[in-house]
Design a protein around this motif. Structure first.
Motif, PDB file in Angstrom:
ATOM      1  N   LEU A 360       0.947  -1.100   0.090  1.00 23.69           N
ATOM      2  CA  LEU A 360       0.036  -0.057   0.030  1.00 23.69           C
ATOM      3  C   LEU A 360       0.718   1.158  -0.037  1.00 23.69           C
ATOM      4  CD1 LEU A 360      -2.450   1.384   0.091  1.00 23.69           C
ATOM      5  CD2 LEU A 360      -2.663   0.945   2.797  1.00 23.69           C
ATOM      6  N   VAL A 364       1.054   4.164  -2.959  1.00 26.32           N
ATOM      7  CA  VAL A 364       0.709   5.615  -2.808  1.00 26.32           C
ATOM      8  C   VAL A 364       2.040   6.525  -3.155  1.00 26.32           C
ATOM      9  CG1 VAL A 364       0.233   7.096  -1.104  1.00 26.32           C
ATOM     10  CG2 VAL A 364      -0.971   5.225  -1.007  1.00 26.32           C
ATOM     11  N   LEU A 370      -5.368   6.637  -2.590  1.00 29.99           N
ATOM     12  CA  LEU A 370      -6.043   5.594  -1.746  1.00 29.99           C
ATOM     13  C   LEU A 370      -7.586   5.613  -1.558  1.00 29.99           C
ATOM     14  CD1 LEU A 370      -6.027   2.903   0.188  1.00 29.99           C
ATOM     15  CD2 LEU A 370      -5.211   4.939   2.024  1.00 29.99           C
ATOM     16  N   GLY A 374      -7.052  -0.282   4.417  1.00 26.67           N
ATOM     17  CA  GLY A 374      -6.014  -0.515   5.011  1.00 26.67           C
ATOM     18  C   GLY A 374      -5.792  -0.543   6.396  1.00 26.67           C
ATOM     19  N   VAL A 393      -8.873  -2.919   0.917  1.00 25.07           N
ATOM     20  CA  VAL A 393      -7.962  -1.678   0.290  1.00 25.07           C
ATOM     21  C   VAL A 393      -8.267  -1.451  -1.285  1.00 25.07           C
ATOM     22  CG1 VAL A 393      -5.802  -0.774  -0.188  1.00 25.07           C
ATOM     23  CG2 VAL A 393      -6.387  -2.061   1.869  1.00 25.07           C
ATOM     24  N   LEU A 395      -7.301   0.984  -4.556  1.00 21.62           N
ATOM     25  CA  LEU A 395      -6.745   2.065  -4.910  1.00 21.62           C
ATOM     26  C   LEU A 395      -6.823   2.493  -6.360  1.00 21.62           C
ATOM     27  CD1 LEU A 395      -3.192   0.460  -3.861  1.00 21.62           C
ATOM     28  CD2 LEU A 395      -4.209   2.396  -3.013  1.00 21.62           C
TER      29      LEU A 395
END
Length: 578
Positions: A360, A364, A370, A374, A393, A395
């Motif tokens: 993650l 980012v 995001l 998370g 999560v 994205l």
């Protein structure tokens, strides 16, 4: 408490201790006390009443190195007799397993739930197991295993013969479903040794002890046809590699381990059947059914993303990217944690929680946005640094080149994290026209180093045709369908690249654990074999200008009209100057 000894050549024998399995939901609610109970029992320090604790789901005997050797010698002795059983009889064994599994579906599902699979995930596993042994699947196996015809007055057969002794090491994340590849492996005429993983042994032991072994006895398979061990994988694999009584190693695991094991298999003369990692793409075109496509993408989160054949990233046409992402986000945010018995839960505790955070952070840092998720939470969805769950999560990234550099897209990710790649119309790497964008998407999918499954959502026949014709990556392609759903006949496992190794392809166990043999049976009427008479002769080149007419050859002579095959052969030999 259900108890499963070592199954050695179809006979239950004592092991060297036990692996106890508590019900998964009790570990979620009373983690440390239940794990302490398991540790006491596993290490022979039980207190009064421990072995009757209702929180226990069952126990499986640990096998010894000597038992691993014995299983191999028993399998080698039994396999020729089992292979001589007619194919129809062996297919009937697989069919009987299918019927028994259907009859005991509720019990099968309950064992998976006790082991930690949410009810919905267990239902998917049941469907996959039923499709693996479905009558339609067996009908395909029947036609693929034996073909017979006639050529030049001879009976010609193409027959697949069993490899011999197949040793199967299941996946730790889905031990039962992967171990069930052993049922068609048995149906192909092989002897089978399964090593139930000590970390999650219960469901494998349950199915092979209570269903597979009794059916083999009913179908009069010789003792030794099946053994079920329970021992750490590395020493068992070393035993299999070193033994002359092992022919195939059927392995489920990571790509790096699979590559190392493949090299060892080739060194020791074993056939490697590798089922490794997955990093599947899901493509959404401008004319897709977006709600259905979003539901397919949501399958990423089944079992908290700890399924190798779940979609890992999504490529979305810029024209529908905003709408699709909003649909998917609303569904992801609605997912909740809970015990596996809850029929609305698909999330499970995540093993690689620290790695999830690393992936993650990497995404980012490289430009991903995001959208949600998370945090670590407990079974009650409360934030906790020790929580076993990860909030799903999601994205989003708008640049293909940047996405290709992210671990979330370039690597297999084994946690509840999906990256939606939605190229912006103004991005430098996004072609302005649909045909160019389709080329870009196809190239992106084929550039993936993995190749388990890929899927497409589109209505345009041209787009569908190009996807199915040109995507070479993957053992299975799905179009306008569930990404993870299984069907009769269609392979469930198997892939290319890092998903299947150098010999990787869609995996039908009937075919992967057998080898093709050609057979010709003559009638004995011919005195000798006329090699040319059985072939289709090539067309002779036309005469070249200035060279005069072609040699008329005997085929144009009246005396040869009664034997055209011989005349044609003579014309060919004249032309070749023989």
């Amino acid at each position: 408490m259900p108890t499963y000894p070592v199954l050695l050549g179809g006979v239950s024998v004592p092991g060297e201790g036990w692996v106890h399995w508590p019900r998964s939901s009790t570990m979620l609610h009373d983690t440390y006390d239940v794990l302490a109970l398991k540790a006491r029992l596993d290490h022979g320090r039980a207190r009064p009443g421990d072995d009757t604790d209702p929180r226990l789901a069952g126990r499986v005997a640990r096998s010894t190195p000597a038992q691993a050797d014995t299983a191999l010698s028993l399998a080698r002795a039994a396999q020729p007799s089992w292979a001589r059983v007619p194919l129809e009889r062996r297919l009937a064994f697989v069919s009987a397993f299918h019927d028994l599994l259907r009859d005991r579906a509720e019990e099968f599902t309950a064992v998976l739930v006790a082991e930690g699979h949410p009810v919905r995930v267990a239902g998917w596993a049941l469907a996959a197991a039923l499709n693996l042994t479905h009558p339609g699947t067996l009908e395909h196996a029947r036609s693929a295993m034996v073909w017979e015809g006639a050529q030049a007055g001879r009976r010609v057969r193409l027959v697949r013969k069993p490899d011999g002794v197949v040793c199967l090491d299941p996946a730790r994340n889905a031990p039962l479903l992967t171990a069930l590849a052993g049922v068609p492996t048995l149906g192909a005429g092989n002897a089978l040794i399964v090593n139930a993983p000590p970390s999650v042994p219960l469901s494998v032991a349950y199915v092979f002890h209570t269903m597979v072994a009794p059916l083999l006895t009913r179908f009069e398979a010789p003792p030794g046809t099946l053994s079920v061990l329970c021992a750490p994988a590395r020493p068992v694999l070393r035993t299999w590699l070193a033994s002359p009584d092992c022919d195939d190693i059927f392995f489920f695991g990571g790509s790096r381990q699979g590559a190392e094991l493949t090299r060892s298999c080739l060194e020791y003369g074993k056939k490697p059947v590798m089922e490794l990692a997955g990093n599947d793409a899901l493509v959404v075109w401008r004319d897709a059914d977006l709600p259905q496509a979003a539901e397919a993408a949501l399958e990423r989160y089944q079992g908290s993303g700890q399924l190798c054949l779940a979609p890992k990233f999504t490529l979305v046409h810029p024209a529908v990217a905003q709408e699709f992402t909003a649909l998917l986000r609303s569904r992801v945010e609605a997912l909740r944690v809970g015990p596996p018995e809850d029929p609305d839960v698909v999330l499970t505790p995540v093993i690689k929680r620290a790695e999830c955070q690393d992936v993650l952070d990497d995404a980012v840092a490289k430009g991903a946005e995001l959208l949600c998720g998370g945090e670590l939470v407990d079974v009650h969805s409360k934030p906790s640094r020790r929580g076993p769950f990860v909030r799903p999560v999601l994205l989003r990234v708008g640049d293909l080149r940047a996405a290709a550099q992210m671990r979330a897209v370039a690597e297999e990710t084994f946690f509840p994290l999906m990256c939606v790649i939605a190229p912006q119309d103004t991005a430098s790497d996004t072609p302005a026209d649909d045909e160019g964008l389709l080329e870009t998407f196809l190239a992106f999918v084929n550039a993936n180093r993995y190749g388990l499954r890929n899927s497409l959502w589109a209505r345009d026949p041209h787009v569908i045709e190009r996807f199915t014709d040109e995507v070479t990556n993957g053992g299975v392609l799905k179009v306008n369908d569930s990404h993870i759903a299984t069907l009769p006949v269609l392979p469930i496992i198997g892939g290319t690249g890092l998903s299947g190794g150098v010999f990787g392809e869609a995996n039908i166990p009937f075919l992967r654990t057998t080898r093709l043999q050609g057979i010709s049976i003559g009638t004995g009427a011919a005195e000798h074999f006329d090699h040319l008479a059985t072939t289709t002769l090539p067309r002779l080149p036309p005469p070249q200008p200035g060279k005069g007419p072609s040699h008329p050859g005997p085929a144009h002579s009246p005396e040869h009209t009664g034997n055209r095959e011989q005349a044609a052969a003579q014309e060919l030999t004249d032309h070749l100057g023989i």
